[in-house]
Scaffold this active site. Structure first.
Site, PDB file in Angstrom:
ATOM      1  N   GLN A 128       0.927  -0.968  -0.294  1.00 61.37           N
ATOM      2  CA  GLN A 128      -0.001  -0.066   0.013  1.00 61.37           C
ATOM      3  C   GLN A 128       0.664   1.661   0.370  1.00 61.37           C
ATOM      4  O   GLN A 128       1.385   1.190   1.218  1.00 61.37           O
ATOM      5  CB  GLN A 128      -1.223  -0.756   1.515  1.00 61.37           C
ATOM      6  CG  GLN A 128      -1.821   1.513   1.478  1.00 61.37           C
ATOM      7  CD  GLN A 128      -2.248   1.252   2.769  1.00 61.37           C
ATOM      8  OE1 GLN A 128      -1.820   0.669   3.892  1.00 61.37           O
ATOM      9  NE2 GLN A 128      -3.395   1.146   3.229  1.00 61.37           N
ATOM     10  N   SER A 163       4.272  -1.369   4.009  1.00 67.10           N
ATOM     11  CA  SER A 163       5.212  -2.943   4.421  1.00 67.10           C
ATOM     12  C   SER A 163       5.137  -4.184   3.321  1.00 67.10           C
ATOM     13  O   SER A 163       4.738  -3.401   2.397  1.00 67.10           O
ATOM     14  CB  SER A 163       3.891  -3.103   5.213  1.00 67.10           C
ATOM     15  OG  SER A 163       3.572  -2.322   6.553  1.00 67.10           O
ATOM     16  N   GLU A 246      -9.137  -1.685   5.440  1.00 65.45           N
ATOM     17  CA  GLU A 246      -7.669  -2.120   6.210  1.00 65.45           C
ATOM     18  C   GLU A 246      -8.144  -1.954   8.082  1.00 65.45           C
ATOM     19  O   GLU A 246      -7.457  -2.502   8.833  1.00 65.45           O
ATOM     20  CB  GLU A 246      -6.661  -0.328   6.249  1.00 65.45           C
ATOM     21  CG  GLU A 246      -5.982  -1.172   6.992  1.00 65.45           C
ATOM     22  CD  GLU A 246      -4.515  -0.112   6.903  1.00 65.45           C
ATOM     23  OE1 GLU A 246      -4.821   1.040   6.117  1.00 65.45           O
ATOM     24  OE2 GLU A 246      -3.604  -0.226   7.218  1.00 65.45           O
TER      25      GLU A 246
HETATM   26  C1  LIG Z   1       3.308  -1.465  11.317  1.00 65.93           C
HETATM   27  C2  LIG Z   1       3.257  -0.424  10.268  1.00 65.93           C
HETATM   28  C3  LIG Z   1       2.836  -0.094   8.994  1.00 65.93           C
HETATM   29  C4  LIG Z   1       2.471   1.137   8.722  1.00 65.93           C
HETATM   30  N1  LIG Z   1       2.155   0.468   7.429  1.00 65.93           N
HETATM   31  C5  LIG Z   1       2.215   1.339   5.827  1.00 65.93           C
HETATM   32  C6  LIG Z   1       1.430   0.735   4.672  1.00 65.93           C
HETATM   33  O1  LIG Z   1       1.876  -0.279   4.138  1.00 65.93           O
HETATM   34  N2  LIG Z   1       1.273   1.622   4.082  1.00 65.93           N
HETATM   35  C7  LIG Z   1       1.750   3.137   3.974  1.00 65.93           C
HETATM   36  O2  LIG Z   1       1.024   3.550   2.796  1.00 65.93           O
HETATM   37  N3  LIG Z   1       1.596   3.459   5.647  1.00 65.93           N
HETATM   38  C8  LIG Z   1       1.912   2.477   6.395  1.00 65.93           C
HETATM   39  N4  LIG Z   1       1.545   2.842   7.350  1.00 65.93           N
HETATM   40  C9  LIG Z   1       1.933   4.673   7.780  1.00 65.93           C
HETATM   41  C10 LIG Z   1       0.574   4.636   9.168  1.00 65.93           C
HETATM   42  O3  LIG Z   1      -0.167   5.231   8.137  1.00 65.93           O
HETATM   43  C11 LIG Z   1       1.406   6.263   9.485  1.00 65.93           C
HETATM   44  O4  LIG Z   1       2.509   6.031  10.155  1.00 65.93           O
HETATM   45  C12 LIG Z   1       0.759   6.511  10.119  1.00 65.93           C
HETATM   46  O5  LIG Z   1      -0.801   7.048   8.761  1.00 65.93           O
HETATM   47  C13 LIG Z   1       0.357   7.730  10.707  1.00 65.93           C
HETATM   48  O6  LIG Z   1       1.901   9.166  10.047  1.00 65.93           O
HETATM   49  P1  LIG Z   1       2.687   9.622  10.487  1.00 65.93           P
HETATM   50  O7  LIG Z   1       3.553   8.275  10.902  1.00 65.93           O
HETATM   51  O8  LIG Z   1       3.568  10.490   9.306  1.00 65.93           O
HETATM   52  O9  LIG Z   1       2.534  10.258  11.913  1.00 65.93           O
HETATM   53  P2  LIG Z   1       2.350  11.362  11.509  1.00 65.93           P
HETATM   54  O10 LIG Z   1       0.874  11.975  11.491  1.00 65.93           O
HETATM   55  O11 LIG Z   1       3.161  12.897  11.921  1.00 65.93           O
HETATM   56  O12 LIG Z   1       1.365  11.337  13.705  1.00 65.93           O
HETATM   57  C14 LIG Z   1       2.763  11.845  14.499  1.00 65.93           C
HETATM   58  C15 LIG Z   1       1.768  11.649  16.048  1.00 65.93           C
HETATM   59  O13 LIG Z   1       0.674  12.961  16.394  1.00 65.93           O
HETATM   60  C16 LIG Z   1       0.025  12.412  16.227  1.00 65.93           C
HETATM   61  N5  LIG Z   1      -1.160  13.630  15.561  1.00 65.93           N
HETATM   62  C17 LIG Z   1      -0.970  13.567  14.624  1.00 65.93           C
HETATM   63  N6  LIG Z   1      -2.002  15.013  13.922  1.00 65.93           N
HETATM   64  C18 LIG Z   1      -3.044  13.893  15.250  1.00 65.93           C
HETATM   65  C19 LIG Z   1      -4.183  15.084  15.282  1.00 65.93           C
HETATM   66  N7  LIG Z   1      -4.520  16.161  14.452  1.00 65.93           N
HETATM   67  N8  LIG Z   1      -5.080  15.261  16.590  1.00 65.93           N
HETATM   68  C20 LIG Z   1      -4.345  14.312  17.364  1.00 65.93           C
HETATM   69  N9  LIG Z   1      -2.996  13.692  17.132  1.00 65.93           N
HETATM   70  C21 LIG Z   1      -2.311  13.778  16.400  1.00 65.93           C
HETATM   71  C22 LIG Z   1      -0.409  11.410  15.940  1.00 65.93           C
HETATM   72  O14 LIG Z   1      -1.677  10.831  16.781  1.00 65.93           O
HETATM   73  C23 LIG Z   1       1.261  10.504  16.134  1.00 65.93           C
HETATM   74  O15 LIG Z   1       0.821   9.595  17.454  1.00 65.93           O
HETATM   75  C24 LIG Z   1       2.132   2.201   8.088  1.00 65.93           C
HETATM   76  C25 LIG Z   1       3.206   2.809   9.913  1.00 65.93           C
HETATM   77  C26 LIG Z   1       2.897   1.705  10.847  1.00 65.93           C
HETATM   78  C27 LIG Z   1       3.243   1.350  12.187  1.00 65.93           C
END
Ligand SMILES: Cc1cc2nc3c(=O)[nH]c(=O)nc-3n(C[C@H](O)[C@H](O)[C@H](O)COP(=O)(O)OP(=O)(O)OC[C@H]3O[C@@H](n4cnc5c(N)ncnc54)[C@H](O)[C@@H]3O)c2cc1C
Length: 397
Positions: A128, A163, A246
Site C-alpha cells: 500500500q 509494509s 484496512e
Molecule cells: C506497522 C506500520 C505499518 C504501516 N504500513 C503502511 C503501509 O503499508 N502503507 C502506508 O502507506 N503506510 C503505512 N504505515 C504508515 C501509517 O499509516 C502512518 O504511520 C500513520 O498514518 C501516521 O502517520 P505518521 O507516521 O506520518 O505520523 P504523524 O501523522 O506525523 O503523527 C505523529 C503523531 O502525532 C499524532 N497526531 C497527528 N495529527 C494529530 C491530530 N490532528 N490530533 C491528535 N494527534 C495527532 C499522531 O497520532 C501521532 O501520534 C504504517 C505504519 C506502521 C506503524
C-alpha cells in the site's frame, strides 16, 4: 438477549466442523510455530479454503472466488469455528483484505479479471503506497505526483512506511495527478508492478529487528494509463474504501479472541515459582481484566452485526473496533511477556524460546499497529468529533 443463530445456522456450523475434522493437518492460527506455515503450505491451504467456500466466500466465481451468496451469519460461524479449532483462516494481508474489495467496488472489469483471482489465491502480493514523509495522518497532503505522458503516467516522488514492499509484486498507491485541484480532489488511485523501472525500495528496520516496512522512491516511473482505478482525481474516495477495509482487518475480533486463547494456554502451561501462572492471583487478575475487554469487544462486534443484518449503518461505532482491537492485542502480548518472566524478551535463536519467539514479536509488532492504518489519537479524534459530537479540533493556522 438471544445469541443463538437458529437450527438452519447450527446445521451450517456442523458442516464447518466436519470440514475442520476432515483436515487435521491444517495450518494453525494464532501465536506459535504451528502458525508459521511455509508459503507453499499456505498457498495450498488457501486453495482448499476457496474450493470449499471458506475463503473469498462471496467473491464471484468469474474472478476466482467461491461465489457464495453473502450471508453474514454464515461468515461469523466460519470465523467462530476456525477460531475454536485454532485453524488458520488463510491468506489475508493488504491484497485480499484491502485491495480486492476496493477493486470489486471501483475497478474496471479488466482489472477485476486480471488481479482478483491471483490476489485471493495468495499468488500476487500487494503493498500500500499511501504514506509519505510529512503526509501520514494528514494523508490528503501527499505530494508524490504522476504527470500525464500520453498513453502512460510518469510518477516521481517518495512513499514511506510501505509494509512488505520488498516482497510485493504490485503496489496500489495514492498519487497526485491534478496539482491545481483542491488537495482532496487532485489525487488518483493507481495500481502497478513493483518491477517497473525507476522504483527503488529501501528497507527500514523496526523495533522487531526485521525490515517490516520500507521507503519507496519513484524516479520517472512510467505506468500505463490502464493503471488508474476509477476516475482521474477520484482517488481520495477510492482510497477511503481501502482504509475502511484496512481498519476492519486490523480490528479483527476473531484474531483478538484467538490471541487471548493462546494466552490462556500459555498461562496454563508456564509456571511461576513452581505454580501454574494462571493460578497466580496477580497474573490471574490481569487475565480477568483482559477477558472482560475481549468480551466487550466481542459483544460490540455482535452489536455491529445486528446493525448490518438490519441494513443499518453502524456509523462511527465501527471505528471503535480498530482502536479497541489493536490496543488489546498489545496488552495481551504484554501479559504474555510478564508470564514468561526473564524468558519474555528472547525472540530469536535461543533454546529457551517459547512459541518460537512469537510473543515478544507480537508485543513489538502490535505496538506499531496502534499507529498503522490511522493512529489511536486520530481514531479518538474521529470518534469524539463525529461520534460524540464534541467540538472540532482547532486547525493549525
Ligand atoms: C506497522 C506500520 C505499518 C504501516 N504500513 C503502511 C503501509 O503499508 N502503507 C502506508 O502507506 N503506510 C503505512 N504505515 C504508515 C501509517 O499509516 C502512518 O504511520 C500513520 O498514518 C501516521 O502517520 P505518521 O507516521 O506520518 O505520523 P504523524 O501523522 O506525523 O503523527 C505523529 C503523531 O502525532 C499524532 N497526531 C497527528 N495529527 C494529530 C491530530 N490532528 N490530533 C491528535 N494527534 C495527532 C499522531 O497520532 C501521532 O501520534 C504504517 C505504519 C506502521 C506503524
Amino acid at each position: 438477549m438471544d445469541l443463538s443463530y437458529g437450527p438452519e445456522y447450527e446445521a451450517f456450523r456442523s458442516e464447518v466442523r466436519r470440514f475442520l475434522e476432515a483436515h487435521p493437518d491444517a495450518p494453525k492460527a494464532g501465536i506459535g510455530r504451528g502458525a508459521l506455515a511455509s508459503r507453499e503450505r499456505a498457498l495450498a491451504w488457501q486453495r482448499t479454503l476457496i474450493e470449499h467456500g471458506y475463503a473469498a466466500r462471496t467473491i464471484p466465481r468469474e474472478y476466482g472466488g467461491a461465489g457464495r451468496a453473502p450471508d453474514l451469519l454464515q461468515s461469523i460461524i466460519i470465523d467462530e469455528e476456525f477460531a475454536r479449532a485454532g485453524v488458520s483462516r488463510g491468506i489475508a494481508g493488504q491484497g485480499p483484505s484491502m485491495l480486492v474489495p476496493t477493486l470489486l467496488e471501483h475497478g474496471s472489469e479488466e482489472q477485476k479479471r486480471r488481479y482478483v483471482g491471483p490476489t485471493i489465491r495468495g499468488e500476487m502480493v500487494w503493498c500500500q503506497g499511501y504514506s509519505e514523509p510529512g503526509s501520514g495522518s494528514d494523508l490528503a497532503s501527499l505530494q508524490t505526483r504522476a504527470t500525464d505522458d500520453g498513453d502512460s503516467w510518469r510518477i516521481n516522488g517518495q512513499k514511506i512506511w510501505t509494509s512488505t514492499a520488498r516482497e510485493s509484486d504490485m503496489m496500489f498507491a495514492l498519487i497526485r495527478t491534478e496539482p491545481n485541484a483542491p488537495k482532496h480532489e487532485g489525487i488518483s488511485y493507481l495500481v502497478f508492478p513493483m518491477s517497473t523501472p525507476g522504483i527503488d525500495v529501501r528497507p527500514l528496520h523496526t523495533l522487531t529487528g526485521n525490515a517490516e516496512f520500507n521507503e519507496v522512491f519513484f524516479s520517472d516511473v512510467r505506468v500505463p494509463k490502464t493503471s488508474l482505478v476509477g476516475k482521474r482525481g477520484e482517488g481520495w474516495k477510492i482510497g477511503n474504501t481501502t482504509l475502511r477495509h484496512e481498519r476492519n482487518m486490523l480490528g479483527s475480533t476473531g484474531q483478538t479472541e484467538s490471541m487471548f486463547a493462546s494466552l490462556v494456554a500459555l498461562m496454563e502451561s508456564e509456571t511461576v515459582s513452581g505454580a501454574r501462572a494462571i493460578d497466580s492471583p496477580v497474573l490471574r487478575d490481569r487475565l480477568g481484566r483482559l477477558e472482560a475487554s475481549v468480551l466487550a469487544m466481542k459483544y460490540h462486534a455482535l452489536r455491529l452485526l445486528t446493525c448490518q443484518l438490519r441494513g443499518e449503518s453502524p456509523g462511527v461505532a465501527g471505528l471503535i473496533v480498530k482502536l479497541q482491537g489493536c490496543e488489546l492485542n498489545h496488552q495481551i502480548a504484554a501479559l504474555a511477556l510478564d508470564v514468561l518472566g526473564e524468558l519474555g524478551p528472547l525472540h530469536r535463536d535461543s533454546p529457551h524460546l517459547r512459541a518460537g519467539g512469537a510473543w515478544p514479536y507480537q508485543w513489538m509488532f502490535s505496538l506499531g499497529l496502534i499507529i498503522g492504518g490511522g493512529t489511536a489519537q486520530i481514531q479518538k479524534n474521529i470518534i469524539a468529533e463525529r461520534g460524540l459530537g464534541l467540538p472540532r479540533e482547532p486547525k493549525a493556522a
